[in-house]
Motif scaffolding. Sequence first.
Motif, mmCIF file in Angstrom:
data_model
loop_
_atom_site.group_PDB
_atom_site.id
_atom_site.type_symbol
_atom_site.label_atom_id
_atom_site.label_comp_id
_atom_site.label_asym_id
_atom_site.label_seq_id
_atom_site.Cartn_x
_atom_site.Cartn_y
_atom_site.Cartn_z
ATOM 1 N N GLN A 196 -74.553 -16.305 51.126
ATOM 2 C CA GLN A 196 -74.168 -16.698 52.658
ATOM 3 C C GLN A 196 -73.196 -17.658 52.503
ATOM 4 N N THR A 255 -67.889 -8.680 52.112
ATOM 5 C CA THR A 255 -69.116 -7.952 51.768
ATOM 6 C C THR A 255 -68.434 -6.502 50.743
ATOM 7 N N THR A 305 -69.832 -19.660 54.522
ATOM 8 C CA THR A 305 -68.939 -20.133 55.625
ATOM 9 C C THR A 305 -67.463 -20.666 54.949
ATOM 10 N N GLY A 326 -71.211 -13.796 55.772
ATOM 11 C CA GLY A 326 -70.563 -15.050 56.339
ATOM 12 C C GLY A 326 -69.738 -15.087 57.290
ATOM 13 N N GLN A 343 -78.532 -12.859 47.139
ATOM 14 C CA GLN A 343 -77.872 -13.007 48.223
ATOM 15 C C GLN A 343 -77.097 -14.155 48.257
#
Length: 342
Positions: free
Chosen positions: A154, A219, A156, A237, A152
């Motif tokens: 994540q 994604t 920003t 994100g 995974q």
Amino acid sequence: MNENLRIAVVGATGVVGREVVSALFDREVEAEQLTVLASERSRGETLDYGEETLVVEEATPTALEGHDLVLLATPAEVSRTLVPALQKTGAWVVDVSAAFRADGSVPLVLPGFNSEVLDGPLKGRLVALPSAVTTALACVIEPLRRAFGVAQVQVTALMGVSAGGNAGVRELEQQTAALLSGREPEAGLLPQRVGFNLVPQVGPFMAQSPWTEEEAGWTLECARLFAPRGEVPVVAGTAVQVPTFHGHGLSLQVRLKKPAPVEQARAALKGSPAVKVLDAPGEKVYPMPSLVTADPTIHVGRLRAFPQAPEWLTLFATVDNVGRGAALNLVEAGLRLAARPG
């Protein structure tokens, strides 16, 4: 370089287009082989090309006939308009916009990551490129995936306004000047004032969705790039527009399948030619957008891990969104396609 190769750069007066022209000059493409095109309002402008001058033509289907390779540094709506006619000319077409990234019939190629796709059988003569953020993500994830597995990510993404082209740059310039003069500027291209501000929206929101098209794109594009490797990390994100001109910064939290000490993760990243590790925070050495401009690598630093969650790795990365994130991918993919036999 095939001296008979005819190359067209569409969107040549834009932020990315100018960088494409510069990259072709660096690769010693002769001016006689090159046609630069843009919208009607840019017709007649000139671009320096070493000691020569290129005159910008209007990008019409007729003007694009007779080329072997067409590099599209254009907005998605322009690419969608031009591609059907270009596909009838027999030219190879490489598109940097989001127009065809989600189209499963169009190969999504990141040079240096899955370049082999450009040498294999292709349906049609059109290739799409991932976004600048996805470019950085793929380059950072891949060495970690090979060494430890990645479940995974994540992210920003702190995105410079050049993601919106010349218009984004002008808007920040105008807003900054107005604010320094004591005036409150209005938003134009961007949804909110970006001058001295952070805007958690880059591009439009998807219909009936809390995600923007930019965010959803990461994604999808990562899934398409990693699927042939048999391991698709979940990538999600938030895109944030920041008041800088060039370069994107990515704050990443990566969940590894096999926990790894920071030293091992750093070594894995250093082993990738696509990555440059700048990770000596005690000496004030870490990635920044100002350092990555004109650098073809992705800068990575601030590597950290938590004893309570050893499978999570935190790091910061930067990418030159105009160069490596767009123009260099266009040129490298295009010239490799043009070198194919037949």
